[in-house]
Motif scaffolding. Structure first.
Motif: not given
Length: 90
Positions: A26-28, A32-34, A38-41
């Motif tokens: 879950f932590a990983q 990755l979702e974070e 950031e990459q989409r922004a």
């Protein structure tokens, strides 16, 4: 019977450990979702910049006046039979 229960509890603990700490945990996934957010922004910002640059290139390609204006402003070019005056304020 106690041995069977002990083995089952041990397996459950190992599976839970992998779920929370191991690969694909879950932590990983949260990390990755974070990173994806950031990459989409960043991609959105770069897409806006690319659109501005594309519009500027189209303007320079399509209009002779825009190219001449850019040359005059950035390079200080003048036409034949023109006189350049530099006004210096005190």
């Amino acid at each position: 019977m106690k041995l069977l229960w002990s083995i089952m509890v041990l397996l459950i603990i190992l599976l839970q450990f992998r779920l929370w700490v191991g690969e694909g945990s879950f932590a990983q996934v949260w990390g990755l979702e974070e990173a994806i957010t950031e990459q989409r922004a960043e991609n959105t910002d770069l897409a806006v910049r690319n659109e501005r640059l594309f519009a500027e290139v189209q303007n320079l390609r399509g209009q002779q006046g825009a190219l001449e204006e850019r040359a005059r402003m950035n390079l200080g070019l003048i036409r034949d039979n023109e006189t350049f005056f530099l006004v210096v304020e005190p």
